[in-house]
Design a protein around this motif. Structure first.
Motif, PDB file in Angstrom:
ATOM      1  N   ILE A  22       0.860  -1.192   0.000  1.00  0.00           N
ATOM      2  CA  ILE A  22       0.000   0.000   0.000  1.00  0.00           C
ATOM      3  C   ILE A  22       0.886   1.229   0.000  1.00  0.00           C
ATOM      4  N   TYR A  23       0.542   2.209  -0.848  1.00  0.00           N
ATOM      5  CA  TYR A  23       1.277   3.475  -0.804  1.00  0.00           C
ATOM      6  C   TYR A  23       0.773   4.264   0.404  1.00  0.00           C
ATOM      7  N   ASN A  24       1.720   4.627   1.262  1.00  0.00           N
ATOM      8  CA  ASN A  24       1.376   5.313   2.497  1.00  0.00           C
ATOM      9  C   ASN A  24       1.749   6.796   2.392  1.00  0.00           C
ATOM     10  N   THR A  25       0.761   7.665   2.439  1.00  0.00           N
ATOM     11  CA  THR A  25       1.027   9.111   2.328  1.00  0.00           C
ATOM     12  C   THR A  25       1.994   9.571   3.432  1.00  0.00           C
ATOM     13  N   LEU A  26       1.924   8.895   4.573  1.00  0.00           N
ATOM     14  CA  LEU A  26       2.743   9.285   5.723  1.00  0.00           C
ATOM     15  C   LEU A  26       4.230   9.104   5.444  1.00  0.00           C
ATOM     16  N   THR A  27       4.591   8.001   4.772  1.00  0.00           N
ATOM     17  CA  THR A  27       6.016   7.713   4.531  1.00  0.00           C
ATOM     18  C   THR A  27       6.402   7.973   3.082  1.00  0.00           C
ATOM     19  N   LYS A  28       5.417   8.275   2.252  1.00  0.00           N
ATOM     20  CA  LYS A  28       5.614   8.495   0.808  1.00  0.00           C
ATOM     21  C   LYS A  28       6.232   7.285   0.131  1.00  0.00           C
ATOM     22  N   ARG A  29       5.921   6.109   0.639  1.00  0.00           N
ATOM     23  CA  ARG A  29       6.467   4.879   0.048  1.00  0.00           C
ATOM     24  C   ARG A  29       5.377   3.817  -0.031  1.00  0.00           C
ATOM     25  N   LYS A  30       5.631   2.845  -0.927  1.00  0.00           N
ATOM     26  CA  LYS A  30       4.762   1.661  -0.915  1.00  0.00           C
ATOM     27  C   LYS A  30       5.301   0.758   0.167  1.00  0.00           C
ATOM     28  N   GLU A  31       4.424   0.281   1.037  1.00  0.00           N
ATOM     29  CA  GLU A  31       4.863  -0.568   2.138  1.00  0.00           C
ATOM     30  C   GLU A  31       4.054  -1.854   2.164  1.00  0.00           C
ATOM     31  N   GLU A  32       4.677  -2.920   2.629  1.00  0.00           N
ATOM     32  CA  GLU A  32       3.967  -4.182   2.797  1.00  0.00           C
ATOM     33  C   GLU A  32       2.886  -3.984   3.859  1.00  0.00           C
ATOM     34  N   PHE A  33       1.685  -4.476   3.598  1.00  0.00           N
ATOM     35  CA  PHE A  33       0.617  -4.309   4.569  1.00  0.00           C
ATOM     36  C   PHE A  33       0.729  -5.347   5.688  1.00  0.00           C
ATOM     37  N   VAL A  34       0.893  -4.848   6.903  1.00  0.00           N
ATOM     38  CA  VAL A  34       0.932  -5.731   8.078  1.00  0.00           C
ATOM     39  C   VAL A  34      -0.110  -5.197   9.059  1.00  0.00           C
ATOM     40  N   PRO A  35      -1.206  -5.940   9.252  1.00  0.00           N
ATOM     41  CA  PRO A  35      -2.248  -5.410  10.143  1.00  0.00           C
ATOM     42  C   PRO A  35      -1.829  -5.478  11.611  1.00  0.00           C
ATOM     43  N   ILE A  36      -2.458  -4.649  12.425  1.00  0.00           N
ATOM     44  CA  ILE A  36      -2.156  -4.628  13.854  1.00  0.00           C
ATOM     45  C   ILE A  36      -2.508  -5.990  14.453  1.00  0.00           C
ATOM     46  N   GLU A  37      -3.706  -6.470  14.083  1.00  0.00           N
ATOM     47  CA  GLU A  37      -4.158  -7.771  14.586  1.00  0.00           C
ATOM     48  C   GLU A  37      -4.189  -8.715  13.385  1.00  0.00           C
ATOM     49  N   PRO A  38      -3.482  -9.858  13.459  1.00  0.00           N
ATOM     50  CA  PRO A  38      -3.443 -10.738  12.285  1.00  0.00           C
ATOM     51  C   PRO A  38      -4.841 -11.106  11.796  1.00  0.00           C
ATOM     52  N   GLY A  39      -5.024 -11.036  10.482  1.00  0.00           N
ATOM     53  CA  GLY A  39      -6.293 -11.449   9.870  1.00  0.00           C
ATOM     54  C   GLY A  39      -7.404 -10.411   9.944  1.00  0.00           C
ATOM     55  N   LYS A  40      -7.116  -9.269  10.618  1.00  0.00           N
ATOM     56  CA  LYS A  40      -8.187  -8.259  10.751  1.00  0.00           C
ATOM     57  C   LYS A  40      -7.724  -6.909  10.235  1.00  0.00           C
ATOM     58  N   VAL A  41      -8.657  -6.160   9.673  1.00  0.00           N
ATOM     59  CA  VAL A  41      -8.323  -4.819   9.194  1.00  0.00           C
ATOM     60  C   VAL A  41      -9.289  -3.819   9.826  1.00  0.00           C
ATOM     61  N   ARG A  42      -8.716  -2.779  10.411  1.00  0.00           N
ATOM     62  CA  ARG A  42      -9.535  -1.690  10.966  1.00  0.00           C
ATOM     63  C   ARG A  42      -9.347  -0.496  10.040  1.00  0.00           C
ATOM     64  N   MET A  43     -10.439  -0.110   9.419  1.00  0.00           N
ATOM     65  CA  MET A  43     -10.327   0.892   8.345  1.00  0.00           C
ATOM     66  C   MET A  43     -11.349   2.007   8.523  1.00  0.00           C
ATOM     67  N   TYR A  44     -10.899   3.243   8.397  1.00  0.00           N
ATOM     68  CA  TYR A  44     -11.799   4.401   8.536  1.00  0.00           C
ATOM     69  C   TYR A  44     -11.714   5.262   7.271  1.00  0.00           C
ATOM     70  N   VAL A  45     -12.863   5.544   6.693  1.00  0.00           N
ATOM     71  CA  VAL A  45     -12.895   6.366   5.470  1.00  0.00           C
ATOM     72  C   VAL A  45     -13.769   7.595   5.737  1.00  0.00           C
ATOM     73  N   CYS A  46     -13.197   8.788   5.571  1.00  0.00           N
ATOM     74  CA  CYS A  46     -13.977  10.009   5.822  1.00  0.00           C
ATOM     75  C   CYS A  46     -15.119  10.102   4.809  1.00  0.00           C
ATOM     76  N   GLY A  47     -16.304  10.275   5.316  1.00  0.00           N
ATOM     77  CA  GLY A  47     -17.488  10.296   4.447  1.00  0.00           C
ATOM     78  C   GLY A  47     -17.930  11.713   4.111  1.00  0.00           C
ATOM     79  N   PRO A  48     -19.020  11.840   3.383  1.00  0.00           N
ATOM     80  CA  PRO A  48     -19.439  13.157   2.890  1.00  0.00           C
ATOM     81  C   PRO A  48     -20.171  14.010   3.940  1.00  0.00           C
TER      82      PRO A  48
END
Ligand code: AMP
Ligand code: ZN
Length: 469
Positions: free
Chosen positions: A3-29
């Motif tokens: 995933i390209y991470n705006t924070l580091t300006k690099r593509k990084e391997e995705f490693v979730p905090i908790e294995p097998g789970k993704v916590r994702m927040y998307v700003c809505g309208p």
């Protein structure tokens, strides 16, 4: 998966905090109008990210808010002479209808700012207690940017640079600020506006605090992915980081994803500039899947220019897939049962490379443009090799492979079967019962479902009449 991470300006391997789970927040309208197709871009893009992650076996907790208290909502409410809740409720419903048409799945949770005020007051109080915020004489509460030395790390702006641009940041209430960079967490009410009591003044929250609070409540202090359009990087997401990290004492989000703009004549499509088409406008001319296909035909970090030519290209591209699928259905209806021949086994093995190509593209920062190219290659392969002589098992397997990939993209490519008269009548009866029980939401939903299938209802004195559109 990278995933390209705006924070580091690099593509990084995705490693979730908790294995097998993704916590994702998307700003809505912000809900004061029908959404335009620029707003639909993050919805479609991040819905596809979610679908792909689920395909990879992750359990995704997907949170997306509706900003239902805001100057623009209040303005619209004043214009119409109604409560601002009437406006936000109306446009949340309309937005959900557009999402449904575009096959954007509902979030696990869709929190509303107005329902989370207590949490916001708690976070603001804790920021004040820790020295990260202060109240001015009129009760406005500001975030003290100088108390958070990492401010600017997401947008890659340094504080000196920001200080240089200070004058442009002087906004209302600026004279009470310790520093022009400080931003509002809570502001006093104005006549005729919705407000909540607080220890500082009767008023309402600033915009940024809601996402820090909702993200914490529904996903925890630390999350995997925080996403939105690139206009949100500064100041919205920068401010969210400052609030969350100062309040929680932990890193906020690991990966920051931002989609580029949907443009028109190479300018950002926006409500304020007036150069926009609503999703509704476009759906009068095109099937919703054409719009979804168009959005995915570019990589999400590339600007995408809306044009009739590109929409026609999307329409034709999608039609190629739909035709292959409907041909397979036709062949299937006449095919013979029987085990796979050796030749068919080889055919299915060969087809695997297109799925691998699809995954490879998606693993590379969700490159949907290349992923769709793999679908086209698979379709071409199927068109060349599938024929009336193939067994049912083989044709079914090829069909399922195409559908698995289009499903990850959220593209419906199978023609819906027409509803039978009895089915329509049963739905109408269900709708009448719902109305009788005053369950108008269900009644509306049934009407909408029927409408999507081309069935129009007319309520007459003799009862409900229906016709096919
Ligand atoms: P808003 O209602 O303006 O807060 O926008 C809701 C979401 O749509 C945010 O993630 C914005 O970044 C995104 N957005 C707004 N306009 C565009 C556009 N022209 N292209 C892409 N994303 C946009
Ligand atoms: Zn937000």
């Amino acid at each position: 998966m990278k995933i390209y991470n705006t924070l580091t300006k690099r593509k990084e391997e995705f490693v979730p905090i908790e294995p097998g789970k993704v916590r994702m927040y998307v700003c809505g309208p912000t809900v004061y109008n029908l959404i335009h197709i620029g707003n639909a871009r993050p919805m479609i893009v991040f819905d596809t990210v979610r679908r792909y992650m689920e395909h990879k076996g992750y359990e995704v907790n997907y949170v997306s808010n509706f900003t239902d208290v805001d100057d623009k909502i209040i303005k619209k409410a004043l214009e119409e002479g109604v409560d601002s809740a009437v406006i936000s409720k109306r446009y949340i419903e309309e937005c959900k209808k557009d999402m449904k048409s575009l096959n954007v799945r509902p979030a696990t949770t869709h929190p509303l700012a107005t329902q989370e005020i207590d949490g916001m007051k708690e976070m603001i109080a804790s920021l004040i207690e820790k020295g990260h915020a202060y109240a001015g004489a009129d009760g406005t509460v500001y975030y003290r940017v100088s108390s958070f030395p990492e401010y600017g790390k997401l947008s890659h702006k340094n504080l000196d640079e920001l200080e240089g641009g200070k004058r442009s940041l002087l906004v209302s209430g600026g004279d009470q600020k310790e520093d022009p960079l400080d931003f509002v967490l809570w502001k006093p009410k104005k006549e005729g506006e919705p407000f909540w009591e607080s220890p500082w003044c009767d008023g309402r929250p600033g915009w940024h605090i809601e996402c820090s609070v909702m993200s914490k409540r529904y996903l925890g202090d630390e999350i995997d992915i925080h996403a939105g359009g690139e206009d949100l990087i500064f100041p919205h997401h920068e401010n969210e980081i400052a609030q969350s990290e100062a309040a929680n004492g932990k890193p906020f989000a690991r990966y920051w994803m931002h989609n580029a703009f949907l443009n028109i004549d190479n300018r950002k499509m926006s409500k304020s500039a007036g150069n926009f088409f609503t999703v509704r406008d476009i759906l009068k001319q095109y099937d919703p899947m054409v719009l979804r296909f168009f959005m995915l035909s570019a990589h999400y970090r590339s600007p995408l220019n809306f044009s009739a030519d590109l929409m026609e290209a999307a329409k034709n591209g999608l039609a190629r897939i739909c035709t292959a699928v409907s041909n397979l259905h036709f062949m299937l209806s006449n095919a013979n049962d029987g085990p796979l021949t050796e030749q068919e086994e080889t055919l299915l093995e060969q087809a695997e490379k297109y799925e691998a190509g699809f995954d490879e593209a998606m693993d590379d920062d969700f490159n949907t443009a290349d992923a769709i190219a793999s679908i086209f290659e698979l379709v071409k392969f199927v068109n060349t090799h599938a024929n009336a002589g193939c067994s049912k098992t083989c044709l079914q397997a090829l069909l399922e492979r195409i559908l698995a990939l289009t499903d990850i993209c959220g593209l419906t490519v199978e023609q819906e079967e027409e509803l039978l008269d009895e089915e329509i009548e049963a739905l109408i009866e269900k709708r009448q019962a719902a109305r009788k029980a005053k369950d108008f939401a269900l009644a509306d939903e049934i009407r909408q479902t029927l409408q999507e299938k081309g069935i129009l209802l007319e309520d007459t004195r003799e009862g409900v009449k229906w016709k096919r559109a």
